[in-house]
Design an enzyme around this catalytic site. Structure first.
Site, PDB file in Angstrom:
ATOM      1  CG  ASP A  73      66.985  46.086  87.941  1.00 24.08           C
ATOM      2  OD1 ASP A  73      67.881  45.661  87.908  1.00 24.08           O
ATOM      3  OD2 ASP A  73      66.268  47.133  88.344  1.00 24.08           O
ATOM      4  CB  THR A 106      68.975  44.150  92.992  1.00 25.84           C
ATOM      5  OG1 THR A 106      68.710  43.971  91.357  1.00 25.84           O
ATOM      6  CG2 THR A 106      69.715  45.496  93.027  1.00 25.84           C
ATOM      7  CB  THR A 107      67.990  39.254  91.147  1.00 28.84           C
ATOM      8  OG1 THR A 107      67.457  40.239  90.421  1.00 28.84           O
ATOM      9  CG2 THR A 107      66.829  37.868  91.304  1.00 28.84           C
ATOM     10  CG  ASP A 404      71.592  47.125  86.756  1.00 26.11           C
ATOM     11  OD1 ASP A 404      71.432  47.945  87.346  1.00 26.11           O
ATOM     12  OD2 ASP A 404      70.875  46.380  86.809  1.00 26.11           O
TER      13      ASP A 404
END
Length: 541
Positions: A73, A106-107, A404
């Site tokens: 994550d 987010t990545t 998520d």
């Protein structure tokens, strides 16, 4: 004299500081400073790039106290990295912003920002001014966001047709450590969000969704409870473990005799005075319990503790009680049961009681851990996701993954439009921006072409992490999108034999994708405008 050196004045009377050991200090300004910023950001980008996609690699993060976290994550990796460089800290804030607002991607947002800075470095080497680069990136980003609006499709779902939402939540969980159980966790996430969602106003109150974890059992034993789960048990082991048609008195006042509100102390000098004090305390305890009984309550939820005498009296009067229930939990219980939080015993009345169909105590595992389940509440919108797992590390990763998934479902409730994942939307935007680059006058066209290369960094990373030949895979999809005019084509990461992401049900929320592009571009603009580095040893006088 200052802490850093000597204060002197020039011929015009203006002060300046002669730094101590000035020859050993180095100050970066201009292009050198910009390149230092870009290098720090690229190091973060390189670390996170390998975690992108369903076959991305996990990271083992060791905390200051030796705690181990295994995750891919992006927000968690960035948070646990604790970088010292200021620009790397900005990248951490970027991932946090995406996580707070959208909860997913987010990545991808860090990879896009890193790729943009990588391209900006090449343009700086050509002598293009950083502000012209930033302006070009922003113009290209606006064009990409407008294009996303045109290729977005509306997702049709309802409370009777949850399959589309479950498929998307399952896709979100596909790249996580808990991907083996993604279907079950996706169903739980969707049911939880729709239980608290107002579909008419397209609003989701996240405060009504509580996630509780407990080590033990297996991950597939994770369940959704239509009510509240409290990590407490009855205050006395002989109190009943199940209470049907519960009427809850929710108290923030303790079962204790009132204390003097002065600084004076009370000295007990003989047995008679002690007996009087004891009788006074017992009388107060009986009054408190009687006031609760008179209100019609058959269960007490108390924020504070109470001593053994009060506990024994509650048992004698057949009034089950739960003590030391935390502030957030007691608020959730009040919301779910429709009760009022009462700060004083004198204010307790029947109309302030909460109601529940059943309150039961459940035990887990060989350690006999006990928890309280409050079900059948009038306000059934309050739900609890109860996550089980073999160890703390698995449970924490499952908690992040479920967070998520419920964020993605929440986004689709707010805006049901989706674009296709697997790099399909990125490649489609890249094609549009590349076509527009030739029509842009001035130096900004270089920034447009650099923006195209940065957008392709996401599908390139997906292909590379999936074991494909990255350049060949992206080039093929790119040409097919132009030739077939099909923006759904992306990288076949799972090697299912088709590049159509609609068939693979790989989609992402439109608002999440737009946020990625805009946040990454804003951060790059901020970094390109910083042309001075103040060293840690230097301080302004």
């Amino acid at each position: 004299m200052t802490a850093l050196g000597q204060l002197v004045f020039d011929e015009f009377g203006k002060p300046f500081v002669i730094l101590r050991n000035q020859e050993s200090k180095k100050r970066l300004v201009g292009i050198e400073a910009l390149k230092s910023h870009i290098m720090a950001a690229k190091n973060v980008y390189a670390t996170l790039r390998t975690s992108l996609g369903p076959k991305g690699l996990d990271k083992v993060l060791v905390g200051p106290d030796g705690d181990i976290t295994v995750t891919n994550d992006g927000a968690t990796i960035m948070k646990e990295m604790r970088p010292s460089h200021e620009i790397a800290k900005l990248m951490v804030e970027l991932a946090k912003s995406q996580d707070d607002e959208i909860g997913d991607g987010t990545t991808s947002v860090v990879v896009l920002a890193g790729a943009l800075l990588d391209q900006a470095e090449a343009l700086l080497d050509k002598g293009i001014h950083p502000i012209r680069i930033a302006d070009g990136f922003e113009m290209a980003a606006q064009l990409a966001v407008q294009h996303l609006e045109t290729i977005a499709e509306k997702l049709d779902f309802s409370k009777t047709n949850l399959e589309p939402l479950v498929d998307i939540a399952s896709t979100t969980l596909g790249s996580k450590v808990v991907s083996r159980h993604r279907k079950e966790l996706a169903k739980i996430s969707v049911e939880a969000v729709l239980s608290v969602a107002d579909l008419e106003h397209r609003d989701v109150d996240f405060e009504l969704i509580k996630i509780v974890t407990k080590v033990g059992a297996q991950l597939e034993d994770t369940m959704l409870i239509k009510g509240v789960l409290v990590d407490k048990d009855m205050s006395h082991p002989q109190m009943p473990k199940t209470i049907k048609d519960a009427k809850l008195a929710i108290l923030t006042c303790p079962f204790e005799p009132p204390k003097p509100k002065t600084k004076h102390k009370l000295d007990v000098t003989n047995v008679e005075e002690y007996q009087k004090l004891r009788q006074y305390e017992q009388q107060k305890f009986e009054e408190m319990v009687q006031q609760v009984k008179d209100s019609g309550a058959n269960l007490v939820i108390c924020q504070w503790g109470f001593d053994d005498e009060a506990n024994h009296l509650l048992l004698q009067r057949e009034l089950p009680a739960v003590r030391w229930v935390g502030g957030p939990e007691i608020e959730l219980i009040a919301i779910a049961t429709g009760g009022r939080i009462v700060p004083r015993f004198e204010e307790l009345s029947a109309d302030k009681l909460g109601h529940a169909g059943v309150v039961r105590e459940v035990s887990f595992g060989t350690a006999k851990d006990r928890m309280l389940v409050i079900e059948g509440c009038p306000n059934t919108r309050a739900v609890t996701i109860f996550i089980r797992g073999g160890n703390k590390m698995i449970i924490e990763e499952a908690k992040r993954s479920v967070h998520d998934a419920i964020c993605v479902v929440r986004n689709l409730v707010r805006d049901p439009r989706v674009v296709y994942g697997g790099g399909a939307a990125d490649i489609s935007c890249a094609n549009v921006v590349a076509e527009a680059a030739d029509k842009v006058p001035g130096l900004e066209q270089y920034a447009y072409r650099a923006f195209v290369d940065a957008l392709e960094a996401v599908p390139l990373a997906l292909a590379e992490n999936s074991g494909l030949a990255p350049i060949e895979a992206v080039a093929e999809v790119k040409s097919r999108q132009i030739k077939e005019k099909n923006s759904r084509l992306g990288i076949d990461c799972m090697q299912r034999g088709t590049n159509d992401m609609k068939e693979q049900c790989v989609v992402e929320a439109l608002i999440g994708k737009k946020m990625q592009i805009l946040l990454a571009t804003q951060l790059v603009r901020m970094i390109l405008k910083i042309d001075d580095v103040r060293l840690p040893g230097e301080k302004e006088d």
